[in-house]
Write an enzyme that holds these catalytic residues in place. Structure first.
Site, PDB file in Angstrom:
ATOM      1  N   ARG A  71       0.867  -1.110   0.082  1.00  9.90           N
ATOM      2  CA  ARG A  71      -0.020   0.119   0.052  1.00  9.90           C
ATOM      3  C   ARG A  71       0.864   1.114   0.035  1.00  9.90           C
ATOM      4  O   ARG A  71       1.863   1.131   0.200  1.00  9.90           O
ATOM      5  CB  ARG A  71      -0.819   0.078   1.332  1.00  9.90           C
ATOM      6  CG  ARG A  71      -2.007  -1.091   1.316  1.00  9.90           C
ATOM      7  CD  ARG A  71      -3.018  -1.036   2.427  1.00  9.90           C
ATOM      8  NE  ARG A  71      -2.385  -1.351   3.464  1.00  9.90           N
ATOM      9  CZ  ARG A  71      -2.243  -0.486   4.486  1.00  9.90           C
ATOM     10  NH1 ARG A  71      -2.644   0.815   4.470  1.00  9.90           N
ATOM     11  NH2 ARG A  71      -1.786  -0.788   5.778  1.00  9.90           N
TER      12      ARG A  71
ATOM     13  N   TYR B 102       7.444   7.829  16.736  1.00 13.56           N
ATOM     14  CA  TYR B 102       7.647   7.973  15.306  1.00 13.56           C
ATOM     15  C   TYR B 102       8.916   8.818  14.880  1.00 13.56           C
ATOM     16  O   TYR B 102       9.871   8.285  14.318  1.00 13.56           O
ATOM     17  CB  TYR B 102       6.419   8.567  14.788  1.00 13.56           C
ATOM     18  CG  TYR B 102       6.292   8.556  13.401  1.00 13.56           C
ATOM     19  CD1 TYR B 102       6.020   7.221  12.604  1.00 13.56           C
ATOM     20  CD2 TYR B 102       6.554   9.746  12.587  1.00 13.56           C
ATOM     21  CE1 TYR B 102       5.807   7.332  11.167  1.00 13.56           C
ATOM     22  CE2 TYR B 102       6.441   9.793  11.147  1.00 13.56           C
ATOM     23  CZ  TYR B 102       6.397   8.531  10.252  1.00 13.56           C
ATOM     24  OH  TYR B 102       6.547   8.634   9.276  1.00 13.56           O
TER      25      TYR B 102
HETATM   26  P1  NAP Z   1       0.507   2.968   4.622  1.00  9.93           P
HETATM   27  O1  NAP Z   1      -0.186   3.475   3.124  1.00  9.93           O
HETATM   28  O2  NAP Z   1       0.108   2.909   5.717  1.00  9.93           O
HETATM   29  O3  NAP Z   1       1.115   1.386   4.029  1.00  9.93           O
HETATM   30  C1  NAP Z   1       1.908   1.055   4.869  1.00  9.93           C
HETATM   31  C2  NAP Z   1       2.656  -0.322   4.386  1.00  9.93           C
HETATM   32  O4  NAP Z   1       3.560  -0.852   5.446  1.00  9.93           O
HETATM   33  C3  NAP Z   1       1.708  -1.388   4.018  1.00  9.93           C
HETATM   34  O5  NAP Z   1       1.940  -1.852   2.804  1.00  9.93           O
HETATM   35  C4  NAP Z   1       1.529  -2.373   5.326  1.00  9.93           C
HETATM   36  O6  NAP Z   1       1.247  -3.603   5.124  1.00  9.93           O
HETATM   37  C5  NAP Z   1       3.146  -2.409   5.530  1.00  9.93           C
HETATM   38  N1  NAP Z   1       3.316  -2.636   6.933  1.00  9.93           N
HETATM   39  C6  NAP Z   1       2.948  -2.056   8.009  1.00  9.93           C
HETATM   40  N2  NAP Z   1       3.513  -2.624   9.188  1.00  9.93           N
HETATM   41  C7  NAP Z   1       4.173  -3.698   8.716  1.00  9.93           C
HETATM   42  C8  NAP Z   1       4.847  -4.797   9.212  1.00  9.93           C
HETATM   43  N3  NAP Z   1       5.195  -4.925  10.805  1.00  9.93           N
HETATM   44  N4  NAP Z   1       5.564  -5.627   8.417  1.00  9.93           N
HETATM   45  C9  NAP Z   1       5.450  -5.578   7.042  1.00  9.93           C
HETATM   46  N5  NAP Z   1       4.903  -4.528   6.495  1.00  9.93           N
HETATM   47  C10 NAP Z   1       4.012  -3.642   7.207  1.00  9.93           C
HETATM   48  O7  NAP Z   1       1.792   4.012   4.582  1.00  9.93           O
HETATM   49  P2  NAP Z   1       2.570   4.981   3.806  1.00  9.93           P
HETATM   50  O8  NAP Z   1       1.911   6.195   3.860  1.00  9.93           O
HETATM   51  O9  NAP Z   1       2.816   4.488   2.311  1.00  9.93           O
HETATM   52  O10 NAP Z   1       4.170   4.980   4.610  1.00  9.93           O
HETATM   53  C11 NAP Z   1       5.118   4.313   3.999  1.00  9.93           C
HETATM   54  C12 NAP Z   1       6.348   4.953   4.711  1.00  9.93           C
HETATM   55  O11 NAP Z   1       6.711   6.307   4.537  1.00  9.93           O
HETATM   56  C13 NAP Z   1       6.404   4.658   6.112  1.00  9.93           C
HETATM   57  O12 NAP Z   1       7.489   3.986   6.699  1.00  9.93           O
HETATM   58  C14 NAP Z   1       6.024   6.044   6.773  1.00  9.93           C
HETATM   59  O13 NAP Z   1       6.439   6.244   7.971  1.00  9.93           O
HETATM   60  C15 NAP Z   1       6.756   6.839   5.659  1.00  9.93           C
HETATM   61  N6  NAP Z   1       6.085   8.288   5.575  1.00  9.93           N
HETATM   62  C16 NAP Z   1       4.610   8.504   5.175  1.00  9.93           C
HETATM   63  C17 NAP Z   1       4.279   9.590   5.011  1.00  9.93           C
HETATM   64  C18 NAP Z   1       2.889  10.052   4.711  1.00  9.93           C
HETATM   65  O14 NAP Z   1       2.722  11.259   4.760  1.00  9.93           O
HETATM   66  N7  NAP Z   1       2.244   9.160   4.253  1.00  9.93           N
HETATM   67  C19 NAP Z   1       5.068  10.696   5.496  1.00  9.93           C
HETATM   68  C20 NAP Z   1       6.612  10.472   5.940  1.00  9.93           C
HETATM   69  C21 NAP Z   1       6.949   9.338   5.814  1.00  9.93           C
HETATM   70  P3  NAP Z   1      -0.360  -4.156   5.117  1.00  9.93           P
HETATM   71  O15 NAP Z   1      -1.044  -3.663   3.575  1.00  9.93           O
HETATM   72  O16 NAP Z   1      -0.393  -5.466   4.992  1.00  9.93           O
HETATM   73  O17 NAP Z   1      -0.887  -3.633   6.158  1.00  9.93           O
END
Ligand code: NAP
Length: 249
Positions: free
Chosen positions: A17, A157
């Site tokens: 995702r 975080y």
């Molecule tokens: P997201 O849409 O919530 O997706 C999270 C992904 O991580 C999903 O594929 C989920 O798998 C997987 N995941 C969560 N816990 C896990 C675990 N214990 N083992 C394996 N897979 C796991 O998050 P996102 O927004 O794309 O964020 C991706 C990265 O970017 C993260 O590290 C986040 O901290 C960072 N980030 C995001 C933002 C933002 O604004 N979105 C900003 C700064 C940094 P499932 O589908 O199976 O749950």
């Protein structure tokens, strides 16, 4: 297609995702075979694997918990067996458990550190030996602007994301002599499931402090990861590249 040949392999944690998903598709378009892990959302993982295969490269989806070393070793081994040696590793798996420090349960502190920071350690340690043997590789770890500047209610975080920066810079110094690069991408507010629950008020406030006046898209982050993964970034290592619409200027 870019400069990456179709025989190269990319491994992505949290690929099912959000930013990980967009990165998986982008690297598939770049010509990589893509192995990715997810934690629980099997449906999303299956759909993505299908989409990747339709782009003409191989896809491998593995259920794995990045906070568990054995689980990650299995993920990496299955990916290597199915797709071949890993050229690029991207760590995108991450979670939030926001709370004021005063109210933060021990469990929420440990879970965020275990998934976000130990998860990066587990993935990088599992891929590094083969990369060292082959004297090449690129690692891109996803941090956050919260890890650079901090954010109220995100002590857990932000600590995990700042840890990723120290980890990656140290790794870059450690393995540069083997031709391996390690870089960090630090996104600001990106439209994914992670930010979907933010209230309209919080989003509006955030927008006011973003010079570009909008949230970012996962595909925009994926473009940066694609660049760092490719030979176009062959002299970039230990860098922390922010992609945040200018939120912190
Ligand atoms: P997201 O849409 O919530 O997706 C999270 C992904 O991580 C999903 O594929 C989920 O798998 C997987 N995941 C969560 N816990 C896990 C675990 N214990 N083992 C394996 N897979 C796991 O998050 P996102 O927004 O794309 O964020 C991706 C990265 O970017 C993260 O590290 C986040 O901290 C960072 N980030 C995001 C933002 C933002 O604004 N979105 C900003 C700064 C940094 P499932 O589908 O199976 O749950």
């Amino acid at each position: 297609m870019t400069d990456n040949s179709a025989t190269k392999v990319a491994l992505i944690s949290g690929g099912s995702r959000g930013i990980g998903r967009a990165t998986a598709l982008r690297l598939a378009r770049d010509g990589f075979h893509v192995g990715f892990c997810y934690q629980s959302n099997e449906q999303a993982a299956k759909e993505l694997a299908q989409e990747i295969a339709e782009l003409g490269v191989k896809a491998q989806a593995v259920r794995a918990d990045v906070s568990d070393g054995d689980s990650v070793r299995r993920f990496v081994a299955e990916t290597e067996n199915e797709l071949g040696p890993i050229d690029v590793a991207v760590t995108s798996a991450g979670i939030t458990k926001d709370n004021a420090l005063l109210m933060m349960p021990d469990a929420d502190w440990h879970q965020v550190i275990d998934v976000n920071l130990s998860g990066v350690f587990n993935v990088c340690r599992s891929v590094i030996f083969e990369m060292m043997k082959r004297k090449s590789g690129s690692i891109v770890n996803i941090s956050s602007v919260a890890g650079v500047y901090g954010n109220a209610t995100q002590t857990n975080y932000a600590a995990s994301k700042a840890g990723i920066i120290g980890f990656s810079r140290s790794l870059a110094k450690e393995v540069g002599r083997y031709g391996i690069r390690a870089n960090v991408v630090a996104p600001g507010f990106i439209e994914t499931d992670m930010t979907a629950d933010l209230s309209e008020k919080v989003k509006k406030q955030a927008m006011q402090s973003i010079p570009l006046r909008r949230l970012g898209r996962a595909e925009e982050v994926a473009d940066l990861v694609s660049y760092l993964s490719s030979d176009r970034a062959s002299y970039i290592t230990g860098a922390v590249l922010q992609i945040d619409g200018g939120i912190i200027i």
